[in-house]
Design a protein around this motif. Structure first.
Motif, short mmCIF file in Angstrom:
data_model
loop_
_atom_site.label_atom_id
_atom_site.label_comp_id
_atom_site.label_asym_id
_atom_site.label_seq_id
_atom_site.Cartn_x
_atom_site.Cartn_y
_atom_site.Cartn_z
N LEU A 1 0.85 -1.18 0.00
CA LEU A 1 0.00 0.00 0.00
C LEU A 1 0.89 1.24 0.00
O LEU A 1 1.62 1.50 0.96
N THR A 2 0.85 1.98 -1.08
CA THR A 2 1.62 3.21 -1.23
C THR A 2 0.69 4.29 -1.76
O THR A 2 -0.49 4.03 -2.06
N ASP A 3 1.21 5.50 -1.90
CA ASP A 3 0.40 6.57 -2.49
C ASP A 3 -0.03 6.20 -3.91
O ASP A 3 -1.12 6.58 -4.36
N ASP A 4 0.81 5.46 -4.61
CA ASP A 4 0.51 5.09 -5.99
C ASP A 4 -0.53 3.97 -6.08
O ASP A 4 -1.28 3.89 -7.07
N THR A 5 -0.57 3.09 -5.07
CA THR A 5 -1.47 1.93 -5.17
C THR A 5 -2.77 2.11 -4.38
O THR A 5 -3.69 1.30 -4.53
N ARG A 6 -2.83 3.13 -3.54
CA ARG A 6 -4.06 3.33 -2.75
C ARG A 6 -5.26 3.48 -3.69
O ARG A 6 -5.21 4.21 -4.68
#
Length: 317
Positions: free
Chosen positions: A210-215
């Motif tokens: 879970l990262t800013d890109d995958t949220r």
């Protein structure tokens, strides 16, 4: 004085494992759970802390001058302010790779739940519906074969690789998308763009951080790409999914889902997935087989042993 303090040991060891190997390193205390207001009193003077989900922020770390080491009883380390720990000279370790087979097993338990409908037929049988049939068998709806279906994997770490092995054993085709193209894709597997993965998968399983890109990577737009009746599996992180958008797609009969994680855990009673149609939910326990928990504990103890010998094992700071 306690050298080792386990802040929240219950989920790892509800009573069927043995903490005593810690005694080889030093005196220890184990707490089932520790609320924030009790962290400093329970950990007072401790050199080593073990935590699973108890949050250790910068202010808390700064208030523990004796602390030398934090062992996270999990793979993810977001519960620790690692930057603050590094600034304060506190080592931080994690436990990688303790249970990919367990998590993949739960992933396919959800798959089979939807494809074979075992629990629904069990309930029907025990309620007397088989006894009243004119034929030797009955079904509540279509049963599906996995052979020939397409399994799509977002990410290709240890758990995804185990999912791939299981899926291919069932005769499934394999599509993969990850940040970089793996060099060891199984024979016959294809590396594809993310939109292609959503569009072509019969079963789509999430295995990325879970990262800013995958949220919210599973959202109204990506769900609209999925096949009618496709099955979404999430054993990774709840925040990968826009839960309102997924609930709407589930209730409309567009897709199905099997999840082991939600955006907030425990979930609020009004979480839209709790009462959605076409979904199976387990309470973030895919990792928790006895074998996996024992391996996790063994690695956590060895991490601490190594640190006490001056060695660096599974350091993340």
């Amino acid at each position: 004085m306690t050298a080792i303090c386990v802040l929240d040991g219950f989920t790892l060891n509800p009573g069927d494992l043995d903490w005593s190997p810690l005694a080889d390193i030093g005196p220890f205390d184990v707490h089932d759970r520790t609320p924030k207001e009790l962290i400093l009193s329970r950990a007072a003077g401790a050199r080593f802390l073990l935590t699973n989900k108890t949050v250790l922020d910068a202010a808390t770390l700064e208030a523990m001058p004796s602390l030398e080491y934090i062992g996270v009883l999990a793979t993810g380390t977001n519960v620790v302010d690692v930057a603050a720990a590094k600034r304060l000279g506190i080592a931080v370790t994690n436990v990688p790779g303790y249970g990919p087979d367990a998590v993949a097993q739960m992933g396919f338990a959800h798959v089979l739940h939807h494809m074979s409908r075992v629990s629904a037929h069990h309930d029907a049988v025990t309620q007397g519906q088989w006894s009243g049939q004119a034929d030797f068998c009955f079904t509540l709806g279509q049963l599906e074969s996995l052979s020939g279906k397409t399994l799509g994997l977002v990410g290709f770490g240890d758990i995804a690789r185990q999912m791939a092995r299981i899926g291919m054993a069932f005769g499934m085709k394999l599509l993969v998308h990850s940040r970089s193209k793996p060099t060891d894709l199984p024979e016959g597997a294809k590396f594809v763009a993310l939109d292609t993965l959503f569009a072509e998968s019969d079963v789509l399983s999430l295995h990325c951080p879970l990262t800013d890109d995958t949220r919210d990577m599973v959202n109204r737009e990506s769900l609209a790409l999925m096949k009618q009746g496709a099955l979404l599996i999430n054993t990774a992180r709840g925040g990968l999914v826009d839960e309102v958008a997924l609930a709407d797609a589930l209730n409309a009969g567009r897709v199905r889902a099997g999840v082991d994680v939600l955006s907030t855990e425990p979930p609020a009673p009004n979480n839209p997935l709790l009462h959605a149609a076409n979904i199976s939910i387990t309470p973030h326990n895919a990792w928790a087989t006895v074998k996996a928990r024992q391996k996790l504990l063994d690695i956590a103890v060895e991490n601490l042993r190594a640190f006490s010998r001056g060695e660096s094992v599974n350091r993340v700071d």
